[in-house]
Enzyme design. Structure first.
Site, PDB file in Angstrom:
ATOM      1  N   CYS A  90       0.813  -1.223   0.000  1.00 53.87           N
ATOM      2  CA  CYS A  90       0.000   0.000   0.000  1.00 53.87           C
ATOM      3  C   CYS A  90       0.840   1.264   0.000  1.00 53.87           C
ATOM      4  O   CYS A  90       0.347   2.334  -0.365  1.00 53.87           O
ATOM      5  CB  CYS A  90      -0.943   0.009   1.200  1.00 53.87           C
ATOM      6  SG  CYS A  90      -2.123  -1.354   1.192  1.00 53.87           S
ATOM      7  N   HIS A 346      -9.116   3.712  -1.390  1.00 53.50           N
ATOM      8  CA  HIS A 346      -7.699   3.372  -1.230  1.00 53.50           C
ATOM      9  C   HIS A 346      -7.245   2.603  -2.460  1.00 53.50           C
ATOM     10  O   HIS A 346      -7.303   1.374  -2.492  1.00 53.50           O
ATOM     11  CB  HIS A 346      -7.533   2.539   0.039  1.00 53.50           C
ATOM     12  CG  HIS A 346      -6.164   1.996   0.289  1.00 53.50           C
ATOM     13  ND1 HIS A 346      -5.014   2.529  -0.259  1.00 53.50           N
ATOM     14  CD2 HIS A 346      -5.758   0.936   1.059  1.00 53.50           C
ATOM     15  CE1 HIS A 346      -3.965   1.819   0.152  1.00 53.50           C
ATOM     16  NE2 HIS A 346      -4.398   0.863   0.943  1.00 53.50           N
ATOM     17  N   CYS A 376       0.102   2.123   6.709  1.00 53.39           N
ATOM     18  CA  CYS A 376       0.471   0.733   6.967  1.00 53.39           C
ATOM     19  C   CYS A 376       0.622   0.008   5.637  1.00 53.39           C
ATOM     20  O   CYS A 376      -0.011   0.359   4.640  1.00 53.39           O
ATOM     21  CB  CYS A 376      -0.584   0.053   7.833  1.00 53.39           C
ATOM     22  SG  CYS A 376      -2.265   0.148   7.179  1.00 53.39           S
TER      23      CYS A 376
END
Length: 390
Positions: A90, A346, A376
């Site tokens: 991510c 996201h 994270c």
């Protein structure tokens, strides 16, 4: 050491899975933000030393070196501009940004575009592993990895539930945070807070071509009751689709340059890079690392959390920013002031530079001086970037 400066940051508006950006090939979507940032800065595209593209699911339409393909598809960049595609889960495009800044700080390059792209509609999350497994081509978990972590299938959902239990959060706290994300995102949209960062994309619909310029996942009517009615992802747990980030299609880009490039090309800096940090920790709880990476970044920069005016902490799951607030003692009012991934989406590899686009423009709108971004990442990794508004 030489300084690195952000001169522009741009992103697409988020598209829901199967939504308004589903018709865009990810290479073309990435090319669109590359073209936009070159046009907005007014530089000659041939002056770009490199493009670093974050992308997590590098398969299917995002295979074959998606960063280079985006450059080749772009109109404002000649084929002489190189590119590389990276995967730090991510944090891929946040790491792209940090690599770009390091290249500039080292003096080896003067103009680097850090970018990210993810079409979670066209290359669904996890397919780069599952498709190979279905074909009998093996699993990413090697014998030595199994020996060290026996019986564990690394899972972000499991990590999020572990954070909930470790920090004693309730389902209601998670849902309350989610409602606030939607409310802040809706308010930000209404007051035009995203206007300077969003690149509108044309989208074909049955009624003709429309301009997609508003994040598609925002629920302005979200309430604690509506969020709380969403079923749990795991019996006995607290995580739901409503208090986790939305699956999203999108692309984003940040241009980072040296002081020499500022002068040679007449560029105006939006921000200066203050600190670049990346740390690794527990790969099982996985998503808690932004807490400790922030500690490291603040220590290395000689700053305190109170010195930071705005924070962008990716809302992969509501317990992550909640745990970060609890650990750092940060001011909730300064966190994700325009909403976060629970409302805005996201898009995996695009989220790093997407958050920076929001952070740098929010600092200018608010008059704040320092901003901190963290998220994270799979494997128990976290990046932290601190910037100073100029």
């Amino acid at each position: 050491m030489a300084e690195a400066y952000i001169v522009d940051a741009v992103r697409t508006a988020g598209g829901k899975r199967g939504g308004k950006l589903a018709g865009w090939h990810p290479v073309d979507m990435a090319a669109a933000v590359l073209d936009a940032i070159v046009a907005r800065t007014g530089i000659d595209g041939a002056a770009v030393d490199d493009v670093i593209m974050g992308c997590v699911m590098q398969g299917g339409q995002q295979a074959g070196q998606v960063g280079r393909n985006a450059v080749l598809a772009a109109k404002n960049l000649p084929d002489s501009v190189p590119a590389v595609s990276i995967d730090r889960q991510c944090g891929s495009s946040q790491q792209a940004m940090q690599f770009a800044a390091q290249a500039v700080m080292s003096g080896t390059q003067d103009i680097v575009i850090a970018a990210g792209v993810e079409s979670m509609t066209r290359v669904p999350m996890g397919t780069t592993a599952t498709l190979f497994m279905k074909e009998g081509l093996g699993n990413y978990k090697s014998p030595l990895l199994e020996e060290k972590y026996p019986g564990i299938m690394f899972s972000q959902f499991m990590g999020a539930e572990m954070i909930v239990k470790k920090h004693g959060f309730t389902r209601e706290q998670l849902d309350t945070f989610a409602v606030e994300s939607h409310r802040r995102a809706a308010a930000a949209t209404d007051r035009g807070a995203f206007d300077k960062e969003i690149l509108a994309l044309d989208v074909e619909t049955p009624d003709g071509i429309i301009s997609h310029r508003t994040d598609e996942g925002i629920r302005a009517d979200a309430t604690l009751e509506s969020i709380g009615s969403v079923k749990l992802l795991q019996e006995g747990g607290s995580i739901t689709a409503a208090n986790a980030s939305q699956i999203c299609d999108g692309a984003s880009a940040v241009m980072i340059v040296s002081e020499r490039a500022l002068k040679e090309h007449g560029l105006t800096p939006l921000a200066r890079i203050v600190n670049l940090t990346v740390t690794g920790g527990d790969p099982v709880i996985m998503l808690e690392e932004p807490l400790f990476a922030t500690d490291r970044a603040l220590q290395r920069s000689g700053m305190k959390i109170a010195d930071i005016d705005l924070y962008e902490v990716n809302e992969a799951f509501a317990p992550v920013p909640l745990a970060w607030l609890k650990h750092t003692g940060a001011d909730h009012a300064r966190l994700n002031v325009n909403g976060g991934a629970i409302a805005l989406g996201h898009p995996l590899g695009a989220s790093g530079t997407k958050l920076m686009a929001t952070l740098v423009h929010a600092l200018h709108a608010s008059g704040g001086r320092y901003g901190l971004q963290t998220m994270c990442e799979g494997g128990g990794i976290a990046n932290v970037t601190i910037i100073e508004r100029l």
